[in-house]
Structure formats: C-alpha cells, structure tokens
Write a protein that holds these residues in place. Structure first.
Motif, PDB file in Angstrom:
ATOM      1  N   GLU A  81      -2.955   4.628  -1.559  1.00 60.49           N
ATOM      2  CA  GLU A  81      -2.871   5.731  -2.507  1.00 60.49           C
ATOM      3  C   GLU A  81      -3.763   5.511  -3.713  1.00 60.49           C
ATOM      4  N   ASP A  82      -4.551   6.536  -4.041  1.00 61.93           N
ATOM      5  CA  ASP A  82      -5.424   6.492  -5.209  1.00 61.93           C
ATOM      6  C   ASP A  82      -4.927   7.528  -6.215  1.00 61.93           C
ATOM      7  N   ALA A 131      -7.190  10.567  -6.821  1.00 58.62           N
ATOM      8  CA  ALA A 131      -7.254  11.464  -5.666  1.00 58.62           C
ATOM      9  C   ALA A 131      -5.955  12.257  -5.513  1.00 58.62           C
ATOM     10  N   GLU A 132      -4.822  11.609  -5.817  1.00 56.00           N
ATOM     11  CA  GLU A 132      -3.533  12.298  -5.712  1.00 56.00           C
ATOM     12  C   GLU A 132      -3.445  13.437  -6.723  1.00 56.00           C
ATOM     13  N   ARG A 157      -6.571  12.423   2.080  1.00 55.31           N
ATOM     14  CA  ARG A 157      -6.606  11.616   0.847  1.00 55.31           C
ATOM     15  C   ARG A 157      -6.768  10.175   1.258  1.00 55.31           C
ATOM     16  N   ASP A 186       0.809  -1.217   0.000  1.00 49.72           N
ATOM     17  CA  ASP A 186       0.000   0.000   0.000  1.00 49.72           C
ATOM     18  C   ASP A 186       0.844   1.269   0.000  1.00 49.72           C
TER      19      ASP A 186
END
Length: 835
Positions: free
Chosen positions: A575-576, A579-580, A571, A211
């Motif tokens: 991590e997406d 979205a980042e 966020r 992740d």
C-alpha cells in the motif's frame, strides 16, 4: 427343558426351510444395515472426542447476518484481532492460538512443491490440539517462530527414511522465502477430526503481514481459525453469554459516508467445543466437510425402519403359518404345558432365528464395510471387544429383534384352545382372525419402501439439476488455473496470459478473484443516497477478458476497456499512501451484476448505468469512501453451490490483483490443451507448481456430498424393497396354501386361471395402493424441507411420487405373480381329493 426348546426350534426351522430362509435373510439384511449405520453414526458423533484435553479446547466462531436480505452466514473462522481482545477480557482463557490455511510453495534441496493443508500459526498449536507426536517434543516444537512440524505422512513423502528433525524447508509466501527448521513429527489427524493439516509453521504475524497490516486490526477480515484452551472447570456458556457486551467494548465504530457503522451490529461470536464443530451449525470456512445432526438422525431412522420391516416379516409369517402350529400348541396344552412355557418356547425360537440372522449379518457387514468406508471416506471398523467394542450392542440387538419379532406371535399362538383346535381336526387359524394386522403391517412395509424410492428420486434429480442447471456462465469448455496470485507469478503474469492465449485450442483467457467454487469471499459497504446503513456488496477483481471467457452476458452499458484509464482500479502493492489518496479522489468505474443493481435500489439494469455511488474501498485515513461509477450491468452468475444464494457483485478492473486464470478452449482433446498450458506455466514460472482443473471436475466435486447422499438413499431403498418383497413372497405362499381348497372349488365352478391369478394379485396389490396414500404426504413433507436448503432447486412435482408408486406396484405384482400362476394352474382334483 431349554435343550428341548432348542431342539424343537431347530426342527421347526428345518421343517419349514422356505419360511426360515425368508426370515433369516430378511433379518440379516436389516441387522447388517443397522450395524453399519450404527458404526457410521458413532463415527460421526465421536469427531475429536479421542483428542486429549478436548473437553477444554474450543474454536472461536463468527456468525454474520445481513440486515438487508436476512441471510445468515456461519463461519468457523474469526478475525485475528479477536485474539488479544479475548485474552484481555476473559481470564478463564488459558491460551489462544491463531492458525491460517495457506498453499505456499515449499522448497527442499532446490526442488519446489506445493503443499495442501499447510498451516501458519502464531503459537504452540499442539498445546490445544494435542495430537500425539511421533518425533520431537510437543511442548517446544512450536515454541519459536521459524519452527515447523510435519505430519507423519508428509514427513514420509518429503524425507522418506531420512530423519526430518533438524532439516530445513524454505517456504515461499507473501513474496518472501523464509527458512523453517523441522522440530517435530505429529501423527496424521484421524479422519474423524475437523482439523486438516500436513505442515504447521510458527510464523511472526507482524512481519508476515507487514505489507498488509489491516489483517491484524480489522474485525471484518476472517482468514483463519482461532483455538482457545479454557481453564479446567470453566463454563463456556457463561463466556458466550458475555460476548455481546464484549463486542460493544472492543469493536469500534466506523464511518461510511458520514454515517457511523459498527461491525458488531452484523456479527455475533461463539465459543464451540472442538467435539461439536463437525456437526455444528457453522460450516462455512471449515477445514473438512462437516455434517448435520439431521442427516445423521435420518440415516439412523431409515436403518431402524429397514430392521423394523424385517421384524414385520417375522410377525406376518409367524401368524400366517399359525395353522401349521395350532395342533402342536393344542397337543402340548393337553399334555400339560401352560401358556407361560409356550410363550417362552416361541420367544426362544424367535431369538434363535435372530441369532442365526446376526451371524449372517456380521458376515455381510464384514465383507461390505471396506467398500462402504471408502465410499463414505470414513474409517469404519468392526471391533468386537475393548473400548468401543460391538459385542454388547450385538447381543442387545439380537435380544431386541428376537423380542420385537417374536412377542406378538408368541402370545398369539399360545392362546389357542385345545378343544377348538382338535375338534373335527380344525385349526384355530382357520376359524379365527381376519388378517387385518398382517394387512396393516404389509401396508407399513411398502409405505417405507415407496417413501425411500421417492426420496432417492428427488435427491438424484436435485443433484443432477445442480450439476446441469444454467449458472449464468458457460460452464463447458473451461479450465481454471489456481495460484496466479502468487508473488512469484506477478512479474510474468501479463506475459503468461498472452502466451496462453496463443496456445492451440484456446479461445480466450481471463483473470479473476472469483472463480468456479473458490473459497474467496470479499465484500464491502456501498453507501446509498438517503440510507444510513451501507449495503454489503461483493467486490472482485477481473481483467477485460473475464466476461468473454466465462460467457457472461452484458445486459446494459459496456464492459471494461483497458485503453480507458478511468476503468482501472489498479493500485500499487504494498500500500502506498499517496496512491491510495489519489484513488480515493478519482474513484473507479465498476461493472455490477443484476442482483447488485437491484440491491442498490435500481428497478431495471439500464437505470444503474451512469449512476455514481460511494464504496468503502480504502482505509479511512486515506478517505474511506471512494466514488464508484457504474458503467455496465451483467447477468447474475452462480459461482458457488446451489445451496448458497447468488452473490451480489461489483467487478473492478485490476488484472494484477487476481487469484485465478480462466481459459476457454475449443478442442476434441482437452487434456492436450491443458498440457500445453502447463508447458507455458513451467517455462515462465518453473518454481511454482501448476494447478489446473476442468470446470466439470470442479462442479462434480462441489456436489459430491449430494451424490453420495443420493447413492446411500438408493441403497437403503433397494434394501427396503428386497426385505419387503421377501415378506410379500412368503406371505403369498402361505396365503395361497391356506386358500388351496377355495381355489379348487372356484375352478370346479368355472373360474379360469386368469381369474384366480387376478384374485390373488389383487389381494396383495391393494395394500401397495394404500401404502402410496401414506408414503406420498410423508415423503413430500420430508423432501420439501430438504429442498428448502437450496437456493436453486427443482420443483417438487408429481412425477417421483407416481413413478415410485407404479414401481412398487410392479415389484409387488412381479413378486407374487409367478407363484399365483402356479397355484391357479394346479389341478383342482389334488386340492379336493380328501373332501
């Protein structure tokens, strides 16, 4: 002949019991201090030396320097990415293993518990750190992921008398529960090891960090320790010399605001043998508290000074009582004794006194060593024979002290001329000598005592200041709860904070990633207009209750408001990409502290409010630089030790990505408040152990090393004063005895008792006054250098110097006053009856 010398020596001691007692007691105290410090110094210098293969085992360290402030940071840690780069470029490295400290929840038979000093490793750690195994095969114990090794004490705690081998433990970390099979039990690392562990689990880094893959590739991410085993005969210094070129080959440039930046420009690396880690310059990120060679040297020097003071007593008293032995020397010479025989006799007597003193010193050391070991948290042992035995050092110390204390008196006494001494029944001591040497030695004794008292006062004052100085937040009435960042807590975090806020006695609750004295450290580059290189600024997440709970004052602008979407830096995790990118486009509002505003180029806090800059907050593939808008400035706060500079900080509103919960309470029963908070925690997260500490408890532990050092200096100062007073009392006694007739004549001629007392007291207080003139500048220089290690420190004013001088003067007067009064009050007829 030797039997005769021994007989004479014993008779001399028995004849002058006060002289013998003062010498033996003074030397015993000095020797005991010397032995204990010798044990401590040897203990500190032998960290990890007993570990098999330690000569080829190395730790890979990272040293940072801030180009803006010049601050240096020496880490025992290294980034994970360094492992493959080292193995690729240096064939001299036989093996490399990465270990990472963690505090996961471990579950056995459905019962969760938290383990301190838990380590994850990606390889066979015990091939490099070869701690002896109690059970299991060290070569295969960590051969595969899914295996775990326990220390002997941890195995006993968790399994009792049951065999742990083959048992299964479930480790909850990174939001996953993973089963590990116990494959070995290793002996607990000794206290004089820089390594601290209780469980070591072999994991697969790629799946563990699935992740957060940046951990595996980023050079600026130091969250673990790298250990290497070099091939026998490898020159580590040669590898260290090649590391600058190695950096350039392996560390790629990064782009900040269109400018190129390389992590290697602010970082250096070094291989350090594990035997040198404890006393090395890198102490940040250490598993166990380190030390420095200067402190060890200081303790050794002080112990030798105390022993030297005891030897000075011996010289002073031996020369002072020369009048009592002058006729003995003269008669021996008349009967045929030569000077060499007399020197041998007096040196033998000195060694005899040193030998008796050593027996007393050994008794003192044996009795006090357990308490001292507990105080220093060290395994100090008195072993006399075998490897590391003390028999030879003890014998050497007896001979050295005997020679040091007896050499000058032996040559001094043996030079008396029979004709001079026996003529008219006069003593050579009455006829010759100004006592200048004794005066110099007394001055040196009290200079050491005064210096140690000053050092003790300064160290205590700095420690008290560190504990009580204003840290920029309200320290009293805070409880810090760790473990709030665990994945198991995330689903109930908001509910937990809301429930804790309702607890009786709780004033407010806040969340953060930078608590009181936490090891958390995070920073990023901020791009400033017109500047090529980014400025390093700390970045930490908080919620809207943090500033209120901590009592941190807002200086300019406003604080975070949860009703304003622009304030949020939240966020999703993992991590997406979408979205980042969205975050990189819209940016975030931040609150900075005064120091951050200053480093960003703003003269006044108010000038920073409303300004927009860019910071490296997302991966370069998502945009890299994110616009940040400064909405407020808060006062600087010292979250860490006063030894470290205050952090320049940007605060982001992200109440989910936090590590600590801070609770402000107002209650006469803080323990009851803590108990109620624990009840809320256990009700909402029963599978995670509750860990909370009061702020004063955290701060006390933070300055425990300074407090211990102050106590040690106080003990040394006390010993020095005792030894000095013993010598002064003995010298005063013999001096008063020699001046008996003078005192009698003065009284007959009309001198009053107080005049005689003043005369005798002044004779022995004058050296104390001179000693101040020597001790003050030396102590000032030493303490100034020590205080310079602190970022925030006391002013080195005159108070400790004047107080130490007055205290030494009072002690000196108190030591000789009673004896002076007794001598001055004596009837002069007794002194003059033979005249």
């Amino acid at each position: 002949m030797w039997q005769n010398y021994l007989t004479v020596g014993f008779r001399s001691l028995l004849k002058n019991r006060a002289y013998a007692l003062i010498n033996i007691l003074g030397l015993a105290i000095g020797m005991a201090a010397c032995l204990i410090i010798l044990l401590f110094v040897r203990y500190e210098l032998t960290y990890d030396k007993a570990l098999p293969g330690s000569e080829n085992a190395y730790q890979f360290q990272t040293y940072y320097h801030d180009p803006d402030t010049g601050e240096q940071s020496y880490l025992q840690m290294a980034a994970y990415v360094t492992k493959q780069a080292l193995l690729k470029d240096f064939p001299q490295i036989e093996q490399a293993v990465y270990i990472q400290s963690s505090r996961p929840v471990v579950i056995r038979n459905g019962e969760p518990f938290e383990v301190e000093d838990f380590k994850f490793t990606d390889g066979p750690l015990f091939d490099i750190l070869q701690f002896p195994f109690v059970q299991g095969n060290p070569k295969t114990a960590l051969a595969n992921p899914g295996s775990i090794v326990l220390t002997e004490s941890e195995a006993q705690k968790r399994f009792g008398g049951e065999n742990p081998i083959g048992q299964t433990l479930t480790v909850a970390a990174q939001g996953k529960n993973t089963d590990y099979r116990v494959t070995g039990v290793v002996q607990d690392p000794p206290k004089n090891s820089h390594v601290k562990l209780s469980m070591v689990a072999r994991y697969d880094p790629s799946s563990y960090w699935a992740d957060n893959p940046d951990f595996l590739t980023q050079w600026g991410w130091q969250s673990g320790h790298m250990y290497l085993r070099l091939k026998p005969g490898t020159d580590a210094a040669a590898i260290n010399a090649q590391l600058p070129a190695w950096e350039k080959r392996n560390i790629a440039d990064q782009v900040f605001g269109g400018q190129r930046f390389n992590q290697g420009d602010i970082a250096d690396f070094a291989l350090v043998n594990i035997r040198d880690v404890h006393l090395g310059k890198a102490q940040d990120g250490a598993m166990t508290p380190g030390n420095d060679r200067r402190t060890i040297t200081t303790f050794a020097v002080v112990a030798l000074l105390i022993l030297g003071m005891a030897c000075v007593n011996f010289v002073n008293l031996a020369t002072a009582r020369a009048s009592q032995r002058a006729r003995e020397v003269a008669l021996r010479k008349v009967l045929g004794a030569n000077r060499r025989q007399l020197i041998t006799q007096f040196l033998g007597e000195s060694v005899l006194v040193a030998g008796i003193s050593m027996l007393v010193a050994l008794a003192i050391a044996e009795v006090t060593l357990p308490a001292i070991s507990g105080f220093l948290d060290a395994d100090l042992e008195m072993t006399y024979f075998g490897s590391g035995g003390l028999v030879l050092p003890i014998l050497a110390l007896v001979l050295i002290v005997g020679a040091a204390g007896g050499l000058y008196p032996a040559f001094y006494l043996s030079r008396f001329q029979p004709a001079k001494v026996l003529k008219a029944n006069k003593s050579a001591a009455d006829a010759e000598g100004s006592g200048r040497l004794r005066g110099v030695l007394v001055v040196s004794q009290f200079a050491v005592s005064i210096g140690l008292i000053i050092c003790t006062a300064v160290v205590y004052a700095q420690t008290a200041y560190a504990r009580t100085s204003d840290p920029g937040y309200q320290r009293e009435g805070l409880i810090q709860i760790d473990g709030a960042g665990r994945r198991q807590i995330q689903p109930v975090l908001d509910t937990m904070v809301a429930e804790m806020a309702k607890v009786d006695g709780v004033v407010s609750v806040g969340r953060t990633t930078i608590g009181i004295a936490t090891p958390n450290s995070s920073n990023t580059g901020v791009q400033l207009p017109g500047r090529q290189e980014p400025v390093n600024i700390g970045q930490y997440n908080i919620d809207d209750g943090f500033f209120k709970t901590m009592g941190i004052k807002l200086i300019a602008g406003r604080s975070f408001d949860r009703s304003r979407p622009a304030d949020s830096a939240e966020r999703p995790f993992p991590e997406d990409p979408a979205a980042e990118r969205a975050f990189a486009a819209r940016g975030a509002n931040v609150v900075v502290n005064e120091l951050a505003a200053k480093r960003m180029g703003f003269k006044n806090p108010a000038d920073a409010v409303g300004k927009q800059l860019k910071a490296a907050l997302v991966d370069p593939e998502y945009g890299g630089m994110v616009p940040i808008n400064i909405i407020g400035v808060v006062q600087d706060s010292r979250f860490r030790s006063v030894r470290e500079p205050i952090d320049s900080i940007m605060f982001f509103y992200d109440p989910k990505s936090i590590n600590q919960i801070l609770v402000r309470y107002s209650s006469k029963d803080p323990a009851a408040v803590r108990g109620r908070l624990e009840g809320v925690w256990k009700r909402l997260a029963p599978e995670v152990p509750f860990q909370a500490k009061f702020s004063d408890e955290i701060v006390g532990k933070l300055y425990q090393a300074e407090a211990s050092r102050a106590a040690i200096f106080a003990a040394f100062a006390l010993l020095a004063v005792i030894v000095g007073c013993l010598g002064l009392f003995g010298l005063a006694s013999f001096t008063a005895e020699r001046r008996t007739k003078e005192i009698g004549i003065r009284k007959v001629l009309g001198a009053r008792t107080r005049d005689i007392v003043r005369l005798l007291v002044w004779q022995f207080t004058r050296p104390v006054i001179i000693a101040n003139l020597i001790a003050w500048p030396v102590a000032w220089w030493v303490m100034r250098d020590w205080l310079n290690k602190f970022d925030d420190r006391i002013a080195l004013g005159p108070t400790p110097f004047v107080a130490a001088g007055l205290l030494a003067l009072v002690i000196a007067i108190g030591t000789i006053a009673a004896h002076a009064v007794k001598v001055a009050s004596a009837n002069p007829i007794r002194a003059l009856r033979y005249e």
